[in-house]
Design a protein around this motif. Structure first.
Motif, short mmCIF file in Angstrom:
data_model
loop_
_atom_site.label_atom_id
_atom_site.label_comp_id
_atom_site.label_asym_id
_atom_site.label_seq_id
_atom_site.Cartn_x
_atom_site.Cartn_y
_atom_site.Cartn_z
N VAL A 118 -42.82 52.56 -39.99
CA VAL A 118 -43.98 51.74 -40.86
C VAL A 118 -44.36 52.81 -41.59
O VAL A 118 -44.80 53.81 -41.26
CB VAL A 118 -45.01 51.10 -40.01
N LYS B 176 -46.89 53.87 -45.11
CA LYS B 176 -48.12 53.45 -46.10
C LYS B 176 -47.52 53.45 -47.37
O LYS B 176 -46.94 54.53 -47.89
CB LYS B 176 -49.46 54.29 -45.92
N TYR C 171 -48.45 48.39 -46.52
CA TYR C 171 -47.56 49.10 -45.73
C TYR C 171 -46.03 48.53 -45.85
O TYR C 171 -46.07 47.50 -46.43
CB TYR C 171 -47.52 49.10 -44.10
N ALA D 177 -58.34 28.34 -39.59
CA ALA D 177 -58.01 29.56 -38.63
C ALA D 177 -56.55 30.14 -38.77
O ALA D 177 -56.70 31.14 -39.06
CB ALA D 177 -58.62 29.64 -37.18
N MET D 178 -55.83 29.11 -38.75
CA MET D 178 -54.26 29.51 -38.95
C MET D 178 -54.09 30.16 -40.10
O MET D 178 -53.36 31.04 -40.29
CB MET D 178 -53.61 28.45 -38.60
N LEU E 26 -56.29 31.76 -41.97
CA LEU E 26 -56.86 33.19 -42.12
C LEU E 26 -55.77 33.87 -41.34
O LEU E 26 -55.92 35.27 -41.92
CB LEU E 26 -58.02 32.93 -41.14
N PHE E 27 -55.62 33.85 -40.10
CA PHE E 27 -54.74 34.52 -39.24
C PHE E 27 -53.65 34.90 -40.14
O PHE E 27 -52.98 36.25 -40.28
CB PHE E 27 -54.14 33.85 -38.09
N PHE F 272 -69.98 45.27 -48.14
CA PHE F 272 -68.48 45.67 -47.51
C PHE F 272 -67.97 46.88 -48.42
O PHE F 272 -67.29 47.63 -47.97
CB PHE F 272 -67.78 44.37 -47.68
N TRP G 259 -63.61 38.82 -47.86
CA TRP G 259 -62.65 39.81 -47.55
C TRP G 259 -61.34 39.43 -47.99
O TRP G 259 -60.44 40.36 -48.57
CB TRP G 259 -62.74 39.80 -45.95
N PHE H 241 -51.08 43.41 -44.22
CA PHE H 241 -50.48 44.29 -43.88
C PHE H 241 -49.28 45.05 -44.72
O PHE H 241 -49.10 46.06 -45.08
CB PHE H 241 -49.79 44.17 -42.42
N PHE H 242 -48.68 44.02 -45.08
CA PHE H 242 -47.38 44.11 -46.03
C PHE H 242 -47.62 44.54 -47.45
O PHE H 242 -46.96 45.08 -47.99
CB PHE H 242 -46.46 42.88 -46.17
N ILE I 255 -65.59 35.82 -44.57
CA ILE I 255 -63.84 35.80 -44.66
C ILE I 255 -63.79 35.49 -46.14
O ILE I 255 -62.39 36.09 -46.60
CB ILE I 255 -63.53 34.47 -43.73
N LEU J 35 -54.66 37.33 -42.92
CA LEU J 35 -55.11 38.61 -42.36
C LEU J 35 -53.56 39.43 -42.10
O LEU J 35 -53.80 40.77 -42.37
CB LEU J 35 -55.88 38.64 -41.15
N GLY J 36 -52.69 38.82 -41.38
CA GLY J 36 -51.72 39.49 -41.06
C GLY J 36 -50.67 39.88 -42.24
O GLY J 36 -50.31 40.94 -42.29
#
Lengths: 361, 310
Positions: free
Chosen positions: A5, A7, A343, A328-329, A331-332, A81, A286, A339-340, A283, A335-336
């Motif tokens: 991985v 950055k 990175y 929530a799903m 959001l998950f 924030f 963010w 990363f892409f 949320i 949030l996941g």
């Protein structure tokens, strides 16, 4: 073969959009599976969520009413924030803002409407701001963990409002029912085009916060402080002052939301005046990458989700809680996906001459 | 007011807090601030209750509660460890998820009561000799086996973190992940296992409420106890042994106002309710003066660690 991985320094705008679309698509697929599992057609449910949130002028207005406090609070959170001050105390700051505004509304409602409303706005913003300033001061002075303190202060504020509602502020004419008296007309925000005037305030604030964060000295200092406290100190920035100013603004905006909710929506003070808004706004802020114009868009999408979720309850007898799960799903997934953006995953073959940096992709 | 009876009630009220606090400690010791405690408790509560209700088997109920809490924690772990997502936001999302999950599954369960057979499985068991200690004996050692499980877990975790190699490694991960990595400790493996097991503890804490404390299903049964647990972790300075006492103390505050009113002392419950939060703030502020004391938070708490960014 190995996986690594790395950055990526700067992600192109186009790639960013693709990744976020991908995340939302993934979320839709997962929630579709969930909706099918509970025995409904996902397309019908999605369509009726949109219809429930935007289908008629009345529903559209209801959705807009939900957008306003979410947007204003999220703007405030973005300011904190940006400085990496994890203010999760917006819920309490909303409640204290509503408290300050209600004090004015209940005691000075004989004054002219403009005066009462102005007093309510000022009191709401000051109370919300001060409630934020307490953890801000503790952070600046003793370097205490603001995440936990702002969280704790939410509950102190909530208990305070419940105390008022069930105790000294209980309306004697409500026959023992624990509620605070309704506000008089002089303390109610007027409507403009069918929706209370809060939407104009919200739009103005989007512009102000955008300019503040991107084009003013204080806004720049907040960003620098967020990147590195040491850099800020070497650059001669007065760290403590910047922390206090930013957190006061953050709390004051949440307090303004509280004032708006108390005045225009519930028309009184009660313990549901924040109703989890402070957490949803975190949320929203963010997911928007703390950018004011994007916060406006995401706040609308979020309100559609909340409003639509309430509608499918009546249309399909899907419990309201299903909307929480869907929310929530999504959001998950989002949030996941971030990363892409930051990175990239690289597959490489091991080579014999690794000391030459012989990694092949 | 009878002190012994009050203490017994405080121990029971403190048990869900004790489990959730232990779960939170496991998260925070490896450097992850998990604000999803409330959500994981709710997931454990509903699954524990449903399985208990359907099977009347205490063991299956507890295993289910642990699995549910662990599942919630796994979502959090994947996002924050492997996908480098922000811990605060992910924790909040997990609480939203757990709240929705429990209301959704529990919709048809509202008002259902635990069967007598299951109640009997959780009935108080008197520990001989220890229960004869004056005042506290009855309160502490004449309780449900579920409560004893809490004491035992706390003691085991204390020994684990203080005296075992794995426990010390885990603490190193929470204090300085880069150093731990350099010392050959599998940082991510430690994070995953501790966070998931922590979730299982939170699930147990949640399940205590509908199985023993109430004992019936209500929507939103945890009523903010997950957040009190987040406070309690700081109050007890990340020490699992002290979590037993802390649980009783905060559990006692939870029921104090009503009890005092029963005894004719009028003190407002809402002000009593504020005490745990105010105390936690004070502990944090005072703790700020004693840098490097044993009760200070893990140094890397809340900071993400990515090997590639060293």
């Amino acid at each position: 073969m190995g996986i690594k991985v790395i950055k990526t320094p700067e992600c192109s705008k186009r790639k960013k959009v693709w990744i976020q679309m991908g995340a939302i698509l993934a979320a839709l697929v997962i929630t579709s599976l969930f909706i099918m599992a509970i025995g409904h057609n996902p397309f019908k449910v999605y369509f009726s969520m949109l219809e429930g949130a935007l289908g008629t002028p009345y529903r559209l207005k209801e959705t807009l009413v939900k957008v306003i406090p979410l947007l204003i609070t999220a703007l405030g959170i973005a300011v904190a924030f940006k400085m990496k001050f994890w203010n999760i105390g917006a819920e309490g700051q909303i409640l204290m803002g509503a408290f300050g505004a209600s004090y004015m509304a209940l005691n000075f409602d004989y004054l002219p409407k403009v005066v009462v409303l102005t007093m309510m706005i000022i009191a709401g913003m000051i109370c919300g701001g001060l409630w934020g300033l307490i953890p801000g001061y503790l952070k600046a002075q003793f370097n205490t963990n603001e995440t936990i303190i702002t969280l704790m202060m939410n509950y102190i504020a909530l208990k305070w409002i419940i105390y008022l509602q069930y105790g000294p502020w209980k309306d004697p004419s409500s026959l023992g029912f624990p509620k605070v008296a309704n506000f008089k007309d002089s303390a109610t925000l007027p409507n403009v085009f069918g929706v209370h005037i809060g939407w104009i305030l919200a739009l103005i604030l989007v512009i102000i916060i955008y300019i503040f964060l991107n084009h003013t000295k204080k806004g720049y200092e907040i960003t620098v402080l967020g990147e590195s406290e040491n850099t800020a100190r070497y650059a001669g920035i007065h760290v403590k002052n910047v922390i206090l100013i930013a957190i006061f603004i953050s709390g004051a905006l949440a307090g303004l939301s509280g004032m708006i909710e108390a005045s225009a929506v519930s028309n009184t003070l009660n313990m549901e005046v924040a109703g989890g808004m402070g957490y949803s706004a975190i949320i929203v802020a963010w997911l928007s990458g703390l950018s004011a114009p994007i916060i406006a868009i995401v706040a609308v999408l979020f309100a559609v989700l909340i409003q639509g979720g309430a509608y499918i309850q009546t249309a399909f007898q899907i419990p309201q809680s299903a909307a929480d799960i869907i929310q929530a799903m999504i959001l998950f997934c989002v949030l996941g996906s971030q990363f892409f953006i930051q990175y990239k995953i690289v597959f490489y073959k091991y080579t014999l001459h690794s000391e030459k940096g012989g990694h092949t992709i | 007011m009878n002190i012994g009876l009050f203490l017994a009630a405080a121990v029971i009220a403190g048990t869900p807090l004790l489990f959730a606090t232990l779960g939170g400690i496991l998260n925070e010791k490896v450097g992850h601030l998990n604000l999803g405690v409330e959500g994981m408790m709710l997931m454990g509560a509903i699954i524990g209750f449903m399985l208990g209700f359907k099977t009347d088997n205490a063991f299956i109920a507890l295993a289910g509660a642990m699995a549910a809490g662990a599942l919630g924690a796994l979502i959090y772990a994947v996002l924050t460890i492997s996908f480098h997502a922000n811990q605060v936001v992910t924790g909040l999302a997990l609480t939203i998820f757990g709240t929705g999950f429990s209301s959704f599954l529990g919709q048809s369960m509202v008002g259902q009561i635990v069967s007598n057979k299951l109640k009997a499985s959780f009935a108080p068991v008197r520990v001989p000799l220890l229960a004869d200690i004056p005042v506290i004996g009855e309160a502490v050692f004449n309780q449900s086996s579920f409560v004893y499980l809490g004491y035992v877990s706390a003691i085991i975790l204390f020994i684990y973190f203080a005296y075992t190699q794995w426990g010390l490694n885990a603490r190193m991960v929470g204090e300085n992940p880069a150093a731990a990595d350099a010392a050959g400790i599998a940082v991510n493996l430690y994070k995953y296992t501790h966070i998931v097991i922590g979730g299982a503890f939170c699930g147990l804490g949640g399940a205590f409420l509908p199985l023993v404390y109430v004992p019936a299903w209500q929507d939103g049964i945890t009523a903010g106890r997950g957040w009190i647990a987040v406070a309690l972790i700081i109050f007890i300075g990340w020490n699992p042994m002290k979590a037993i006492l802390g649980g009783v103390l905060f559990g006692g505050l939870d029921i104090l106002g009503l009890r005092l009113q029963g005894a004719g002392v009028h003190i407002n419950q809402y002000f009593v309710d504020m005490v745990p939060y105010i105390v936690t703030i004070l502990v944090l502020v005072i703790g700020g003066f004693h840098k490097g004391s044993k009760a200070s938070p893990p140094k890397a708490l809340g900071n993400a660690y990515f090997r590639e960014e060293r």
